[in-house]
Design an enzyme around this catalytic site. Structure first.
Site, PDB file in Angstrom:
ATOM      1  N   CYS A  81       0.832  -1.203   0.000  1.00 28.19           N
ATOM      2  CA  CYS A  81       0.000   0.000   0.000  1.00 28.19           C
ATOM      3  C   CYS A  81       0.872   1.262   0.000  1.00 28.19           C
ATOM      4  CB  CYS A  81      -0.995  -0.053   1.152  1.00 28.19           C
ATOM      5  SG  CYS A  81      -2.412   1.015   0.875  1.00 28.19           S
ATOM      6  N   HIS A 174      -3.164  -5.182   1.635  1.00 24.82           N
ATOM      7  CA  HIS A 174      -2.514  -5.411   2.940  1.00 24.82           C
ATOM      8  C   HIS A 174      -2.514  -6.885   3.338  1.00 24.82           C
ATOM      9  CE1 HIS A 174      -2.200  -1.200   4.424  1.00 24.82           C
ATOM     10  NE2 HIS A 174      -3.216  -0.996   3.602  1.00 24.82           N
ATOM     11  N   GLU A 176      -0.788  -8.343   5.395  1.00 26.55           N
ATOM     12  CA  GLU A 176      -0.516  -8.509   6.826  1.00 26.55           C
ATOM     13  C   GLU A 176      -1.806  -8.486   7.651  1.00 26.55           C
ATOM     14  OE1 GLU A 176      -0.120  -5.945   5.036  1.00 26.55           O
ATOM     15  OE2 GLU A 176      -0.569  -4.092   6.117  1.00 26.55           O
TER      16      GLU A 176
HETATM   17  N1  GLN Z   1      -3.537   6.423   1.100  1.00 24.86           N
HETATM   18  C1  GLN Z   1      -2.258   6.147   1.670  1.00 24.86           C
HETATM   19  C2  GLN Z   1      -1.151   6.901   0.948  1.00 24.86           C
HETATM   20  O1  GLN Z   1      -1.400   7.494  -0.045  1.00 24.86           O
HETATM   21  C3  GLN Z   1      -1.948   4.653   1.642  1.00 24.86           C
HETATM   22  C4  GLN Z   1      -2.913   3.916   2.515  1.00 24.86           C
HETATM   23  C5  GLN Z   1      -2.390   2.660   3.119  1.00 24.86           C
HETATM   24  O2  GLN Z   1      -1.196   2.419   3.177  1.00 24.86           O
HETATM   25  N2  GLN Z   1      -3.293   1.881   3.643  1.00 24.86           N
HETATM   26  O3  GLN Z   1      -0.052   6.894   1.364  1.00 24.86           O
END
Ligand code: GLN
Length: 208
Positions: A81, A174, A176
């Protein structure tokens, strides 16, 4: 028990969940906040969180250049992410440079704001069945993957959400946060491969 040590960048975000998962799998894992903590790891996870904060803290903790150099030198690194955003060549709406290690362009918050979290069962060919149950939270979308990048998973509409470029991995979601260990296992396998390679090079250099 896998004979590798995985570091998890622990400046912000959900690093604790990654460390817990690795420990559950019997894999040695530790927090990385200082450049010296990069010395003895065989792989690195850059967790989810807020990419604007993580990139800022990379500079404050003097971690940007050492991590970039290790990634260039073949250290397996997996970004989840926000971590995927940090690894990308370009990311939309990011107020400072990221690591640029992977030849991907990502679009931050591509599915909307906080409310736009969702789950999806993804067919990951590299793993085979069953599908990987993926949790997306304010996720980025991978808009472009370069020629050296393998696409590991797509959403039903074709949007790219998991990629591999050599020993570098990026997932928009994610792993995890769900029990399926296959992405963590993949990183551990890449880390074990690198460790074996370094050992045999070390032995050759020592004449053994
Ligand atoms: N929206 C976040 C970003 O732009 C990422 C979100 C996340 O890691 N769950 O960094």
């Amino acid at each position: 028990m896998t004979d590798v040590k995985i570091g998890v960048l622990a400046v912000q975000g959900d690093f604790a969940e990654h460390i817990d998962r690795l420990h559950e799998m019997g894999i040695e894992a530790g927090e990385v906040r200082l450049p010296a903590q990069l010395d003895d790891i065989d792989g690195l996870i850059i967790p989810g969180g807020e990419s604007t904060t993580i990139t800022r803290l990379l500079d404050i903790y003097d971690l940007r250049e050492p991590i970039r150099a290790l990634g260039d030198a073949g250290l397996p690194i997996w970004g989840t992410c926000a971590g995927a955003i940090v690894l990308a060549k370009t990311a939309s709406d990011l107020d400072r440079p990221n690591l640029g290690l992977m030849d991907i362009d990502v679009r931050r918050n591509a599915f909307g704001r906080q409310v736009d979290s969702f789950e999806e069962d993804l067919a990951v060919e590299a793993f085979g069945p069953p599908a990987f149950h993926a949790v997306f939270i304010r996720a980025p979308l991978i808009d472009r993957a370069g020629a050296a990048v393998d696409v590991l998973a797509r959403l039903p509409d074709g949007g790219i959400v998991a990629v591999r470029q050599g020993s570098l991995l990026a997932t928009s979601f994610h792993p995890e946060l769900t029990p399926d260990p296959r992405f963590h296992r993949l990183l551990a396998d890449l880390a074990a491969e690198r460790r074996r390679g370094r050992r045999s090079r070390g032995a050759a250099a020592a004449g053994g």
